[in-house]
Scaffold this active site. Structure first.
Site, PDB file in Angstrom:
ATOM      1  N   LYS A  12       0.821  -1.214   0.000  1.00 52.28           N
ATOM      2  CA  LYS A  12       0.000   0.000   0.000  1.00 52.28           C
ATOM      3  C   LYS A  12       0.865   1.279   0.000  1.00 52.28           C
ATOM      4  O   LYS A  12       2.067   1.226   0.301  1.00 52.28           O
ATOM      5  CB  LYS A  12      -0.929  -0.021   1.216  1.00 52.28           C
ATOM      6  CG  LYS A  12      -1.977  -1.149   1.159  1.00 52.28           C
ATOM      7  CD  LYS A  12      -2.947  -1.040   2.335  1.00 52.28           C
ATOM      8  CE  LYS A  12      -4.008  -2.119   2.265  1.00 52.28           C
ATOM      9  NZ  LYS A  12      -5.018  -1.981   3.360  1.00 52.28           N
ATOM     10  N   PHE A  60     -15.429   3.968   6.767  1.00 51.57           N
ATOM     11  CA  PHE A  60     -14.059   4.323   6.367  1.00 51.57           C
ATOM     12  C   PHE A  60     -13.846   4.270   4.854  1.00 51.57           C
ATOM     13  O   PHE A  60     -12.720   4.409   4.380  1.00 51.57           O
ATOM     14  CB  PHE A  60     -13.052   3.409   7.078  1.00 51.57           C
ATOM     15  CG  PHE A  60     -13.293   1.923   6.860  1.00 51.57           C
ATOM     16  CD1 PHE A  60     -12.807   1.282   5.735  1.00 51.57           C
ATOM     17  CD2 PHE A  60     -14.003   1.187   7.801  1.00 51.57           C
ATOM     18  CE1 PHE A  60     -13.019  -0.084   5.544  1.00 51.57           C
ATOM     19  CE2 PHE A  60     -14.228  -0.177   7.612  1.00 51.57           C
ATOM     20  CZ  PHE A  60     -13.731  -0.812   6.477  1.00 51.57           C
ATOM     21  N   ARG A  88      -2.279 -14.251   4.466  1.00 51.33           N
ATOM     22  CA  ARG A  88      -2.964 -13.453   5.484  1.00 51.33           C
ATOM     23  C   ARG A  88      -2.338 -13.641   6.868  1.00 51.33           C
ATOM     24  O   ARG A  88      -2.275 -12.703   7.663  1.00 51.33           O
ATOM     25  CB  ARG A  88      -4.469 -13.722   5.467  1.00 51.33           C
ATOM     26  CG  ARG A  88      -5.101 -13.136   4.184  1.00 51.33           C
ATOM     27  CD  ARG A  88      -6.580 -13.228   4.164  1.00 51.33           C
ATOM     28  NE  ARG A  88      -7.211 -12.463   5.226  1.00 51.33           N
ATOM     29  CZ  ARG A  88      -7.534 -11.163   5.156  1.00 51.33           C
ATOM     30  NH1 ARG A  88      -7.243 -10.459   4.077  1.00 51.33           N
ATOM     31  NH2 ARG A  88      -8.126 -10.568   6.157  1.00 51.33           N
ATOM     32  N   THR A  94      -5.583  -6.883  10.728  1.00 50.06           N
ATOM     33  CA  THR A  94      -5.879  -5.593  10.067  1.00 50.06           C
ATOM     34  C   THR A  94      -5.390  -4.428  10.918  1.00 50.06           C
ATOM     35  O   THR A  94      -4.760  -3.490  10.413  1.00 50.06           O
ATOM     36  CB  THR A  94      -7.412  -5.466   9.849  1.00 50.06           C
ATOM     37  OG1 THR A  94      -7.885  -6.645   9.197  1.00 50.06           O
ATOM     38  CG2 THR A  94      -7.748  -4.236   9.037  1.00 50.06           C
ATOM     39  N   ARG A 105       2.471  -6.562   9.027  1.00 48.88           N
ATOM     40  CA  ARG A 105       1.793  -5.390   9.600  1.00 48.88           C
ATOM     41  C   ARG A 105       2.375  -4.988  10.948  1.00 48.88           C
ATOM     42  O   ARG A 105       2.430  -3.804  11.277  1.00 48.88           O
ATOM     43  CB  ARG A 105       0.290  -5.656   9.687  1.00 48.88           C
ATOM     44  CG  ARG A 105      -0.378  -5.487   8.313  1.00 48.88           C
ATOM     45  CD  ARG A 105      -1.807  -5.932   8.318  1.00 48.88           C
ATOM     46  NE  ARG A 105      -2.527  -5.499   7.132  1.00 48.88           N
ATOM     47  CZ  ARG A 105      -3.697  -6.011   6.753  1.00 48.88           C
ATOM     48  NH1 ARG A 105      -4.271  -6.958   7.476  1.00 48.88           N
ATOM     49  NH2 ARG A 105      -4.292  -5.570   5.665  1.00 48.88           N
ATOM     50  N   ASN A 115      -2.103   0.290   6.811  1.00 49.69           N
ATOM     51  CA  ASN A 115      -1.596  -0.971   7.353  1.00 49.69           C
ATOM     52  C   ASN A 115      -0.747  -1.773   6.367  1.00 49.69           C
ATOM     53  O   ASN A 115      -0.685  -2.998   6.420  1.00 49.69           O
ATOM     54  CB  ASN A 115      -2.747  -1.802   7.942  1.00 49.69           C
ATOM     55  CG  ASN A 115      -3.787  -2.139   6.895  1.00 49.69           C
ATOM     56  OD1 ASN A 115      -3.632  -1.801   5.742  1.00 49.69           O
ATOM     57  ND2 ASN A 115      -4.831  -2.824   7.304  1.00 49.69           N
ATOM     58  N   HIS A 118      -2.192  -5.385   1.508  1.00 49.89           N
ATOM     59  CA  HIS A 118      -3.493  -6.020   1.260  1.00 49.89           C
ATOM     60  C   HIS A 118      -3.263  -7.450   0.786  1.00 49.89           C
ATOM     61  O   HIS A 118      -2.301  -7.715   0.074  1.00 49.89           O
ATOM     62  CB  HIS A 118      -4.251  -5.252   0.161  1.00 49.89           C
ATOM     63  CG  HIS A 118      -5.450  -5.990  -0.346  1.00 49.89           C
ATOM     64  ND1 HIS A 118      -6.684  -5.902   0.255  1.00 49.89           N
ATOM     65  CD2 HIS A 118      -5.587  -6.882  -1.367  1.00 49.89           C
ATOM     66  CE1 HIS A 118      -7.533  -6.695  -0.375  1.00 49.89           C
ATOM     67  NE2 HIS A 118      -6.898  -7.301  -1.374  1.00 49.89           N
TER      68      HIS A 118
END
Ligand code: GDP
Length: 141
Positions: A12, A60, A88, A94, A105, A115, A118
């Site tokens: 990100k 959000f 994941r 998250t 993360r 964070n 993705h």
């Protein structure tokens, strides 16, 4: 028999700005994910809204799509056995406050929105997300 699975991941804008691209890609490779395809690009607000359409209506949504279109991202198609669930795990929760030690993360996320990464959350989502960023010929491997 081993069944290979594909997943879509995004480094990100916050992680790109923090010069974390190399570190995150190293984590993918160290954990056995094969990089099938990869590109760096910036998406528009409209494209971010299409990608995150499932979150339309969440409080959000505006902030998330502003953030995701705010700078360069790196998108990768990864392949491995059990790629979706295991990526994941490697990403972590998250909200980085809940992310386990050793996750991407935990190391790179700033807050629940910024964070760092993705990853597709299911097979159907992975199919949609892979085809959102990659044409068939780019994944014909
Ligand atoms: P993920 O699968 O772990 O990425 O989480 P979700 O699918 O639930 O949410 C998608 C993305 O929206 C997250 O990665 C965050 O960037 C953002 N997000 C999720 N929950 C919140 C929240 O409560 N507040 C804000 N500001 N952003 C959120």
């Amino acid at each position: 028999m081993k069944t290979l699975q594909r997943t879509l991941t995004i480094i990100k804008p916050d992680a790109v700005r923090r010069n974390a691209i190399g570190d995150i890609i190293e984590q993918f490779e160290k954990n056995g994910f094969c990089i099938l395809a990869m590109k760096m690009l910036q998406i528009s607000k409209h494209q971010a809204e299409q990608f995150y359409a499932v979150h339309a209506g969440r409080p959000f949504f505006t902030s998330l799509t502003d953030f995701m279109s705010s700078g360069a991202i790196v998108v990768l198609a990864l392949e491995r056995e059990n790629a979706i669930a295991d990526l994941r795990k490697l990403m972590g929760a998250t909200n980085p406050a809940n992310a386990e030690e050793g996750t991407i993360r935990k190391k790179w996320a700033t807050n629940i929105e910024h964070n760092a990464i993705h990853g597709s959350d299911a097979e159907e989502t992975a199919r949609f997300e892979l085809s959102f960023f990659f044409a068939g010929y780019e994944l014909a491997k």
